[in-house]
Motif scaffolding. Structure first.
Motif, PDB file in Angstrom:
ATOM      1  N   ALA A   1       0.826  -1.206   0.000  1.00  0.00           N
ATOM      2  CA  ALA A   1       0.000   0.000   0.000  1.00  0.00           C
ATOM      3  C   ALA A   1       0.858   1.253   0.000  1.00  0.00           C
ATOM      4  O   ALA A   1       0.517   2.263  -0.627  1.00  0.00           O
ATOM      5  CB  ALA A   1      -0.930  -0.009   1.210  1.00  0.00           C
ATOM      6  N   LYS A   2       1.995   1.206   0.692  1.00  0.00           N
ATOM      7  CA  LYS A   2       2.869   2.377   0.785  1.00  0.00           C
ATOM      8  C   LYS A   2       3.377   2.793  -0.592  1.00  0.00           C
ATOM      9  O   LYS A   2       3.616   3.980  -0.853  1.00  0.00           O
ATOM     10  CB  LYS A   2       4.057   2.044   1.694  1.00  0.00           C
ATOM     11  CG  LYS A   2       4.232   3.006   2.847  1.00  0.00           C
ATOM     12  CD  LYS A   2       5.364   2.571   3.750  1.00  0.00           C
ATOM     13  CE  LYS A   2       5.115   3.132   5.139  1.00  0.00           C
ATOM     14  NZ  LYS A   2       6.204   2.806   6.063  1.00  0.00           N
ATOM     15  N   GLU A   3       3.535   1.822  -1.463  1.00  0.00           N
ATOM     16  CA  GLU A   3       4.079   2.100  -2.790  1.00  0.00           C
ATOM     17  C   GLU A   3       3.116   2.922  -3.637  1.00  0.00           C
ATOM     18  O   GLU A   3       3.540   3.709  -4.482  1.00  0.00           O
ATOM     19  CB  GLU A   3       4.393   0.789  -3.517  1.00  0.00           C
ATOM     20  CG  GLU A   3       5.507  -0.022  -2.862  1.00  0.00           C
ATOM     21  CD  GLU A   3       5.711  -1.356  -3.555  1.00  0.00           C
ATOM     22  OE1 GLU A   3       4.897  -1.690  -4.449  1.00  0.00           O
ATOM     23  OE2 GLU A   3       6.677  -2.068  -3.220  1.00  0.00           O
ATOM     24  N   SER A   4       1.808   2.725  -3.438  1.00  0.00           N
ATOM     25  CA  SER A   4       0.835   3.377  -4.311  1.00  0.00           C
ATOM     26  C   SER A   4      -0.197   4.238  -3.591  1.00  0.00           C
ATOM     27  O   SER A   4      -0.774   5.142  -4.194  1.00  0.00           O
ATOM     28  CB  SER A   4       0.089   2.320  -5.134  1.00  0.00           C
ATOM     29  OG  SER A   4      -0.562   1.390  -4.266  1.00  0.00           O
ATOM     30  N   ASP A   5      -0.440   3.963  -2.305  1.00  0.00           N
ATOM     31  CA  ASP A   5      -1.510   4.660  -1.595  1.00  0.00           C
ATOM     32  C   ASP A   5      -1.179   4.769  -0.110  1.00  0.00           C
ATOM     33  O   ASP A   5      -1.607   3.940   0.703  1.00  0.00           O
ATOM     34  CB  ASP A   5      -2.834   3.921  -1.780  1.00  0.00           C
ATOM     35  CG  ASP A   5      -4.040   4.755  -1.375  1.00  0.00           C
ATOM     36  OD1 ASP A   5      -3.871   5.676  -0.565  1.00  0.00           O
ATOM     37  OD2 ASP A   5      -5.142   4.490  -1.872  1.00  0.00           O
ATOM     38  N   PRO A   6      -0.414   5.789   0.295  1.00  0.00           N
ATOM     39  CA  PRO A   6      -0.026   5.943   1.698  1.00  0.00           C
ATOM     40  C   PRO A   6      -1.208   6.054   2.663  1.00  0.00           C
ATOM     41  O   PRO A   6      -1.093   5.672   3.824  1.00  0.00           O
ATOM     42  CB  PRO A   6       0.796   7.239   1.692  1.00  0.00           C
ATOM     43  CG  PRO A   6       1.307   7.352   0.300  1.00  0.00           C
ATOM     44  CD  PRO A   6       0.212   6.810  -0.564  1.00  0.00           C
ATOM     45  N   VAL A   7      -2.339   6.579   2.184  1.00  0.00           N
ATOM     46  CA  VAL A   7      -3.520   6.685   3.051  1.00  0.00           C
ATOM     47  C   VAL A   7      -4.018   5.293   3.411  1.00  0.00           C
ATOM     48  O   VAL A   7      -4.321   5.000   4.574  1.00  0.00           O
ATOM     49  CB  VAL A   7      -4.641   7.495   2.367  1.00  0.00           C
ATOM     50  CG1 VAL A   7      -5.909   7.502   3.238  1.00  0.00           C
ATOM     51  CG2 VAL A   7      -4.182   8.922   2.100  1.00  0.00           C
ATOM     52  N   LEU A   8      -4.093   4.420   2.415  1.00  0.00           N
ATOM     53  CA  LEU A   8      -4.520   3.050   2.673  1.00  0.00           C
ATOM     54  C   LEU A   8      -3.512   2.328   3.551  1.00  0.00           C
ATOM     55  O   LEU A   8      -3.883   1.547   4.436  1.00  0.00           O
ATOM     56  CB  LEU A   8      -4.691   2.292   1.350  1.00  0.00           C
ATOM     57  CG  LEU A   8      -5.163   0.842   1.455  1.00  0.00           C
ATOM     58  CD1 LEU A   8      -6.526   0.767   2.129  1.00  0.00           C
ATOM     59  CD2 LEU A   8      -5.210   0.190   0.076  1.00  0.00           C
ATOM     60  N   SER A   9      -2.227   2.610   3.332  1.00  0.00           N
ATOM     61  CA  SER A   9      -1.181   2.006   4.153  1.00  0.00           C
ATOM     62  C   SER A   9      -1.362   2.373   5.621  1.00  0.00           C
ATOM     63  O   SER A   9      -1.281   1.525   6.511  1.00  0.00           O
ATOM     64  CB  SER A   9       0.195   2.467   3.661  1.00  0.00           C
ATOM     65  OG  SER A   9       1.215   2.020   4.530  1.00  0.00           O
ATOM     66  N   ALA A  10      -1.639   3.661   5.874  1.00  0.00           N
ATOM     67  CA  ALA A  10      -1.862   4.114   7.251  1.00  0.00           C
ATOM     68  C   ALA A  10      -3.117   3.474   7.829  1.00  0.00           C
ATOM     69  O   ALA A  10      -3.148   3.088   9.003  1.00  0.00           O
ATOM     70  CB  ALA A  10      -1.982   5.632   7.291  1.00  0.00           C
ATOM     71  N   ALA A  11      -4.157   3.320   7.013  1.00  0.00           N
ATOM     72  CA  ALA A  11      -5.408   2.712   7.479  1.00  0.00           C
ATOM     73  C   ALA A  11      -5.184   1.269   7.903  1.00  0.00           C
ATOM     74  O   ALA A  11      -5.680   0.828   8.952  1.00  0.00           O
ATOM     75  CB  ALA A  11      -6.459   2.784   6.377  1.00  0.00           C
ATOM     76  N   VAL A  12      -4.421   0.527   7.102  1.00  0.00           N
ATOM     77  CA  VAL A  12      -4.139  -0.879   7.421  1.00  0.00           C
ATOM     78  C   VAL A  12      -3.336  -0.977   8.708  1.00  0.00           C
ATOM     79  O   VAL A  12      -3.641  -1.783   9.597  1.00  0.00           O
ATOM     80  CB  VAL A  12      -3.382  -1.556   6.257  1.00  0.00           C
ATOM     81  CG1 VAL A  12      -2.942  -2.966   6.653  1.00  0.00           C
ATOM     82  CG2 VAL A  12      -4.259  -1.608   5.014  1.00  0.00           C
TER      83      VAL A  12
END
Length: 324
Positions: A128-139
């Motif tokens: 997720a960090k590679e493409s969508d940091p918001v989703l990475s933080a959510a996970v």
């Protein structure tokens, strides 16, 4: 008892019961109730006169729903609405009593959640960090706190108390009718304080640094009232929980674990805490359950291991006493 005339159960539900309870339910819960009423309950029970509805009518409908492939949990969810509606009808004097308690419900099907491993969670965060940091933080935040997705989307930066190492869970982002987003209370309408560790604070710090960068690049400002999880550079609009779920599903497909749902991150937190010996009351508080009874029911399969361990405690103590 006030005369209910020849009003059918269907008319009662749509014209009287649902409009009455609408203001007392969250938009999502109301939408769910109305959907169940219109798609199933009215179809099979709507023609029956309210005053003549019997447990036999309910039993026949429930059996048919099971034959049609509805899960036992779904049938029980329909029954809860019927029961609440008949109880209200009794209070209004429209029926002499509620027949819902006399109905026969299908047995509960215990489904153990699919728990992601720590390695899978780490891989999901990395991807997720590679493409969508918001989703990475959510996970990452879901896996660290066990908060519901709506609660995570409802977090504002002011909810993070770094000095006291506390996270305040005060609200939840939800989707109202028409698709617009709104902010409402948590599922239990209660605010809770979660202690957080350095790892969790580091996640917030890293994500806030990115938020400042996005805001600066977009020429806007974001303050303490801004939402933590948002694709809006100003932070004024919270992330839509449904969008988080959709993005997460794509992420798990990419990671090779499509069976894992976003909600399973919450299950992983509860299961891990219980397995490590955290008491049920504390786990219930962190998850935001209305009562520890809910925690015990949902995670009975985890508590069985503690029960097996407890079984030998008294035996060992008494055996040693006898030996002496």
């Amino acid at each position: 008892m006030a005369a209910s005339g020849a009003i059918t159960f269907g008319r009662y539900l749509t014209e009287q019961y649902l409009p009455q309870v609408r203001d007392n339910l969250s938009p999502e819960t109301y939408r769910n109730h109305a959907s169940r009423v219109n798609r199933r309950i009215i179809v099979d029970l709507g023609h029956v006169q309210l005053a003549k509805l019997t447990a036999l009518h309910l039993d026949r409908a429930y059996r048919q729903w099971r034959k049609d492939g509805l899960a036992a949990s779904t049938v029980r969810a329909h029954h809860m609405i019927i029961s609440a509606a008949l109880t209200q009808g009794y209070k209004w004097g429209m029926v002499p009593r509620s027949v819902a308690p006399l109905a026969t419900l299908p047995p509960v099907e215990q489904r153990e959640p699919t728990l992601p491993s720590l390695e899978q969670i780490a891989e999901l965060v990395r991807l997720a960090k590679e493409s969508d940091p918001v989703l990475s933080a959510a996970v990452m935040l879901a896996a660290l706190t066990g908060c519901r997705r709506g609660e995570l989307c409802g977090l504002r930066w002011s909810d993070v108390d770094r000095d006291r190492m506390v996270l305040h869970v005060r609200r939840a982002a939800k989707r109202a009718e028409g698709g617009e987003k709104l902010i409402g209370p948590t599922k239990t309408h209660a605010t809770r304080r979660l202690s957080v560790d350095d790892v969790t604070l580091a996640v917030f710090d890293e994500h806030r640094a990115r938020a400042y960068e996005w805001a600066g690049a977009a020429g806007v400002k974001t303050g303490d009232d801004g939402f933590v999880l948002t694709w809006d550079p100003s932070g004024a609009t919270p992330a839509n929980p449904d969008v988080v779920t959709t993005k997460f599903a794509r992420l798990t497909d990419k990671a090779g674990c499509p069976q894992v749902r976003f909600h399973d991150l919450r299950h992983a937190v509860a299961t891990t805490l219980l397995a490590e010996g955290t008491d049920v009351a504390t786990v219930a508080m962190r998850l935001g359950h209305a009562s520890p009874v809910t925690t015990m029911r949902v995670y009975a399969h985890v508590l069985e291991a503690h029960d097996r361990k407890a079984a030998g405690v008294m035996g060992a103590l008494l055996a040693s006493t006898k030996a002496e």
